[in-house]
Design a protein around this motif. Structure first.
Motif, PDB file in Angstrom:
ATOM      1  N   ASN A  19       0.683  -1.163   0.171  1.00 52.85           N
ATOM      2  CA  ASN A  19       0.036   0.076  -0.025  1.00 52.85           C
ATOM      3  C   ASN A  19       0.878   1.187   0.092  1.00 52.85           C
ATOM      4  O   ASN A  19       0.557   2.328  -0.898  1.00 52.85           O
ATOM      5  CB  ASN A  19      -0.978   0.051   1.148  1.00 52.85           C
ATOM      6  CG  ASN A  19      -1.557   1.214   1.412  1.00 52.85           C
ATOM      7  OD1 ASN A  19      -1.225   2.026   2.196  1.00 52.85           O
ATOM      8  ND2 ASN A  19      -2.994   1.369   0.713  1.00 52.85           N
ATOM      9  N   ARG A  20       1.985   1.143   0.874  1.00 55.01           N
ATOM     10  CA  ARG A  20       2.882   2.705   1.117  1.00 55.01           C
ATOM     11  C   ARG A  20       3.579   2.739  -0.385  1.00 55.01           C
ATOM     12  O   ARG A  20       3.531   4.076  -0.823  1.00 55.01           O
ATOM     13  CB  ARG A  20       4.035   2.331   1.972  1.00 55.01           C
ATOM     14  CG  ARG A  20       4.835   3.670   2.595  1.00 55.01           C
ATOM     15  CD  ARG A  20       5.834   3.377   3.037  1.00 55.01           C
ATOM     16  NE  ARG A  20       5.629   2.389   4.258  1.00 55.01           N
ATOM     17  CZ  ARG A  20       6.673   2.103   5.051  1.00 55.01           C
ATOM     18  NH1 ARG A  20       7.751   2.431   4.982  1.00 55.01           N
ATOM     19  NH2 ARG A  20       6.346   1.361   6.316  1.00 55.01           N
ATOM     20  N   PHE A  21       3.881   1.661  -1.208  1.00 57.42           N
ATOM     21  CA  PHE A  21       4.607   2.050  -2.439  1.00 57.42           C
ATOM     22  C   PHE A  21       3.594   2.039  -3.538  1.00 57.42           C
ATOM     23  O   PHE A  21       3.996   1.854  -4.708  1.00 57.42           O
ATOM     24  CB  PHE A  21       5.733   1.016  -2.446  1.00 57.42           C
ATOM     25  CG  PHE A  21       6.790   1.483  -1.678  1.00 57.42           C
ATOM     26  CD1 PHE A  21       8.080   2.196  -2.042  1.00 57.42           C
ATOM     27  CD2 PHE A  21       6.925   0.856  -0.225  1.00 57.42           C
ATOM     28  CE1 PHE A  21       8.994   2.387  -1.154  1.00 57.42           C
ATOM     29  CE2 PHE A  21       7.882   1.076   0.709  1.00 57.42           C
ATOM     30  CZ  PHE A  21       9.029   2.158   0.097  1.00 57.42           C
ATOM     31  N   GLU A  22       2.428   2.112  -3.181  1.00 52.68           N
ATOM     32  CA  GLU A  22       1.353   2.172  -4.370  1.00 52.68           C
ATOM     33  C   GLU A  22       1.404   1.254  -5.231  1.00 52.68           C
ATOM     34  O   GLU A  22       1.052   1.473  -6.448  1.00 52.68           O
ATOM     35  CB  GLU A  22       1.487   3.436  -5.006  1.00 52.68           C
ATOM     36  CG  GLU A  22       1.209   4.775  -4.074  1.00 52.68           C
ATOM     37  CD  GLU A  22       1.371   6.016  -4.772  1.00 52.68           C
ATOM     38  OE1 GLU A  22       2.003   6.182  -6.033  1.00 52.68           O
ATOM     39  OE2 GLU A  22       1.058   7.253  -4.216  1.00 52.68           O
ATOM     40  N   LEU A  23       1.889  -0.148  -4.642  1.00 52.31           N
ATOM     41  CA  LEU A  23       1.488  -1.286  -5.517  1.00 52.31           C
ATOM     42  C   LEU A  23       0.177  -1.736  -5.667  1.00 52.31           C
ATOM     43  O   LEU A  23       0.083  -2.665  -6.539  1.00 52.31           O
ATOM     44  CB  LEU A  23       2.744  -2.486  -5.061  1.00 52.31           C
ATOM     45  CG  LEU A  23       4.097  -1.765  -5.312  1.00 52.31           C
ATOM     46  CD1 LEU A  23       5.244  -2.851  -4.284  1.00 52.31           C
ATOM     47  CD2 LEU A  23       4.679  -2.392  -6.933  1.00 52.31           C
ATOM     48  N   VAL A  24      -0.589  -1.409  -4.441  1.00 49.76           N
ATOM     49  CA  VAL A  24      -1.823  -1.879  -4.738  1.00 49.76           C
ATOM     50  C   VAL A  24      -2.852  -0.670  -4.390  1.00 49.76           C
ATOM     51  O   VAL A  24      -2.273   0.437  -3.827  1.00 49.76           O
ATOM     52  CB  VAL A  24      -2.438  -2.789  -3.695  1.00 49.76           C
ATOM     53  CG1 VAL A  24      -1.412  -4.227  -4.048  1.00 49.76           C
ATOM     54  CG2 VAL A  24      -1.950  -2.477  -2.217  1.00 49.76           C
ATOM     55  N   ARG A  25      -4.305  -0.594  -4.787  1.00 50.63           N
ATOM     56  CA  ARG A  25      -4.869   0.373  -4.847  1.00 50.63           C
ATOM     57  C   ARG A  25      -5.690   0.520  -3.343  1.00 50.63           C
ATOM     58  O   ARG A  25      -6.154   1.463  -3.025  1.00 50.63           O
ATOM     59  CB  ARG A  25      -5.727   0.768  -5.803  1.00 50.63           C
ATOM     60  CG  ARG A  25      -5.073   0.945  -7.108  1.00 50.63           C
ATOM     61  CD  ARG A  25      -6.075   1.193  -8.351  1.00 50.63           C
ATOM     62  NE  ARG A  25      -5.362   1.419  -9.309  1.00 50.63           N
ATOM     63  CZ  ARG A  25      -5.111   0.654 -10.513  1.00 50.63           C
ATOM     64  NH1 ARG A  25      -5.195  -0.679 -10.281  1.00 50.63           N
ATOM     65  NH2 ARG A  25      -4.501   0.996 -11.430  1.00 50.63           N
ATOM     66  N   CYS A  26      -5.691  -0.766  -2.778  1.00 49.61           N
ATOM     67  CA  CYS A  26      -6.329  -0.893  -1.408  1.00 49.61           C
ATOM     68  C   CYS A  26      -5.616  -0.701  -0.221  1.00 49.61           C
ATOM     69  O   CYS A  26      -4.466  -0.480  -0.397  1.00 49.61           O
ATOM     70  CB  CYS A  26      -7.171  -2.246  -1.519  1.00 49.61           C
ATOM     71  SG  CYS A  26      -5.838  -3.671  -1.480  1.00 49.61           S
ATOM     72  N   SER A  27      -6.218  -0.879   0.878  1.00 51.63           N
ATOM     73  CA  SER A  27      -5.448  -0.796   2.029  1.00 51.63           C
ATOM     74  C   SER A  27      -4.456  -1.849   2.557  1.00 51.63           C
ATOM     75  O   SER A  27      -4.672  -2.926   1.576  1.00 51.63           O
ATOM     76  CB  SER A  27      -6.534  -0.515   3.259  1.00 51.63           C
ATOM     77  OG  SER A  27      -7.187  -1.709   3.584  1.00 51.63           O
ATOM     78  N   GLY A  28      -3.660  -1.844   3.099  1.00 51.12           N
ATOM     79  CA  GLY A  28      -2.991  -2.853   3.588  1.00 51.12           C
ATOM     80  C   GLY A  28      -3.683  -3.975   4.199  1.00 51.12           C
ATOM     81  O   GLY A  28      -3.435  -5.187   3.828  1.00 51.12           O
ATOM     82  N   ASP A  29      -4.615  -3.877   5.120  1.00 52.77           N
ATOM     83  CA  ASP A  29      -5.370  -4.804   5.518  1.00 52.77           C
ATOM     84  C   ASP A  29      -6.121  -5.660   4.476  1.00 52.77           C
ATOM     85  O   ASP A  29      -6.199  -6.974   4.506  1.00 52.77           O
ATOM     86  CB  ASP A  29      -6.431  -4.404   6.594  1.00 52.77           C
ATOM     87  CG  ASP A  29      -5.811  -3.717   7.912  1.00 52.77           C
ATOM     88  OD1 ASP A  29      -4.623  -4.379   8.088  1.00 52.77           O
ATOM     89  OD2 ASP A  29      -6.464  -3.313   8.533  1.00 52.77           O
ATOM     90  N   ALA A  30      -6.787  -4.784   3.553  1.00 52.45           N
ATOM     91  CA  ALA A  30      -7.565  -5.498   2.450  1.00 52.45           C
ATOM     92  C   ALA A  30      -6.578  -6.229   1.567  1.00 52.45           C
ATOM     93  O   ALA A  30      -6.765  -7.291   1.076  1.00 52.45           O
ATOM     94  CB  ALA A  30      -8.334  -4.415   1.572  1.00 52.45           C
TER      95      ALA A  30
END
Length: 429
Positions: free
Chosen positions: A293-304
């Motif tokens: 999530n922090r490096f914008e590799l995914v669009r969702c939250s870390g938990d998701a």
């Protein structure tokens, strides 16, 4: 060691055990053999690598007997028992294998029920080869190290760190993977025969191959980064260390490496006796998901991202494994001395360690975050693909990936990081 083995023998119904060091085996249709590696059970008693054909007989309550094979040979330098062996064993040396086997057979007549750990014992010994009840107990014991074993692992880690420092400098001089390998061997004071496992040295996208096995002779045109997974040995015990270094023009990759390094250190701070290693592994996956999530590799939250299982594509291996006379030391799934096991859950099938953490255990903590084309291709076909920021992933794919691996000793109040201690003592940069 004698106390541990006496306990295992009594519990499994044996009054003595024969441990064979083993012999080199030729390659198929050839008269050459790979580097000799002794039976690890033999190494526990005799931590020297030149012992082909030797046999140890242990009877609880008596000094171990070492039957050492020192053949008359002008093709090779014959093995010689070191001076210390005469102080620790009832030592006998033999030039001929047949004489050694006869002497062992004669000694075994005084015993009621004897186990043999090794390959193909002679019929004249009348032993039970590799009985599971005894092997299970010996493997279970090995997770918690003796003081001698810890000292060996400390030295192996120091040797490995020296090699890593030399390898890093070779990389900074734009050395090829082959150049870096040579630097590691020289820095750690090893030959390839000494290595606990083959060095993994990957520049750029080669870092995405978890056990990359080749060594390019020329450096790549573009310098994105460099991953090295390499260890050193000492008296049969091995270290297992990984580091990743960014290329000169890879500032964003440097940020990712630093972030994973921070998370790895933080996880090690949580280690305590009584914690289950599987829980550590799952906690690291939550940390990996947060990095996605922090490096914008995914669009969702870390938990998701964690709940969708996205972290498993980017870290497809286990968090670590037991370490000792074998790089992936045995007994990692065992829950009882009798051989009961707790395999990892199907979603984390590659995890090698599921035991409850105990004082004296030495294991690795080696999180990774990789851009592996094969796994990314599979992820595109899954439901979670819609949450992946594919343009960002494609931008980072040439980096290959990151792995940070330390060797950790569990103590009463927490954990000692043997690898970081060695780097702090030896690395001047």
């Amino acid at each position: 060691m004698a106390s541990r083995w006496a306990e295992a023998l009594e519990a499994s119904g044996f009054d003595a055990v024969v441990v064979a060091a083993g012999r080199p085996r030729f390659y198929q249709f050839d008269d050459l053999a790979p580097f000799f590696r002794p039976n690890p059970h033999f190494t526990l008693w005799f931590p020297e690598k030149h012992c082909e054909g030797a046999v140890l007989l242990f009877t609880p309550g008596s000094a171990p007997a070492l039957y050492f094979h020192s053949p008359a040979d002008y093709w090779h330098q014959p093995a010689q028992a070191p001076d210390w062996a005469a102080e620790r064993f009832e030592l006998r040396s033999f030039e001929e294998t047949e004489d050694l086997e006869i002497a062992v057979a004669k000694a075994l007549r005084a015993h009621r029920r004897v186990a043999c750990i090794g390959e193909d014992p002679p019929e004249s010994w009348a032993v039970e080869a590799n009985p599971a009840p005894l092997i299970h107990r010996l493997h279970y014991q090995r997770a918690c190290k003796t003081g001698f074993e810890i000292a060996c692992l400390e030295q192996a880690t120091e040797n490995g760190v020296k090699g890593h420092i030399a390898a890093r400098e070779a990389y900074r001089a734009n050395g090829s993977e082959f150049d870096i390998l040579r630097a590691f061997l020289a820095g750690s004071g090893q030959t390839e025969a000494d290595l606990p496992y083959p060095c993994i040295i990957g520049r750029n996208e080669h870092a995405a191959v978890l056990h990359y096995q080749h060594y390019d002779r020329t450096p790549p045109a573009d310098d994105h980064g460099f991953l090295i997974d390499a260890g050193a040995s000492h008296l049969g015990y091995g270290s297992d260390i990984s580091r990743t270094w960014p290329g000169g023009d890879a500032a964003a990759f440097a940020e990712l490496i630093a972030a994973l390094d921070e998370q790895q250190r933080a996880l090690i701070e949580t280690i305590r006796p009584g914690l289950n290693y599987l829980d550590l592994h799952l906690a690291m996956h939550r940390r990996i998901a947060e990095l996605l999530n922090r490096f914008e590799l995914v669009r969702c939250s870390g938990d998701a991202a964690y709940e969708l299982g996205l972290s498993r594509t980017f870290m497809p291996h286990g968090l670590g494994h037991l370490l000792g006379v074998q790089t992936h030391d045995v007994g990692g799934w065992q829950t009882t001395p009798e051989g009961g096991e707790t395999p990892p859950p199907d979603a984390h099938a590659t995890l090698r360690l599921t035991r409850t953490i105990g004082v004296g255990m030495v294991f690795t903590i080696e999180p990774g975050l990789y851009f592996i084309p094969m796994l990314l291709s599979r992820l595109r076909q899954e439901a979670g693909a819609r949450e992946v920021n594919w343009p960002q992933v494609e931008t980072m794919t040439p980096w290959g990936g990151v792995r940070i691996e330390d060797n950790v000793l569990v103590m009463e109040g927490g954990a000692r990081n043997l690898t970081r201690e060695a780097f702090a003592a030896l690395d001047s940069t």
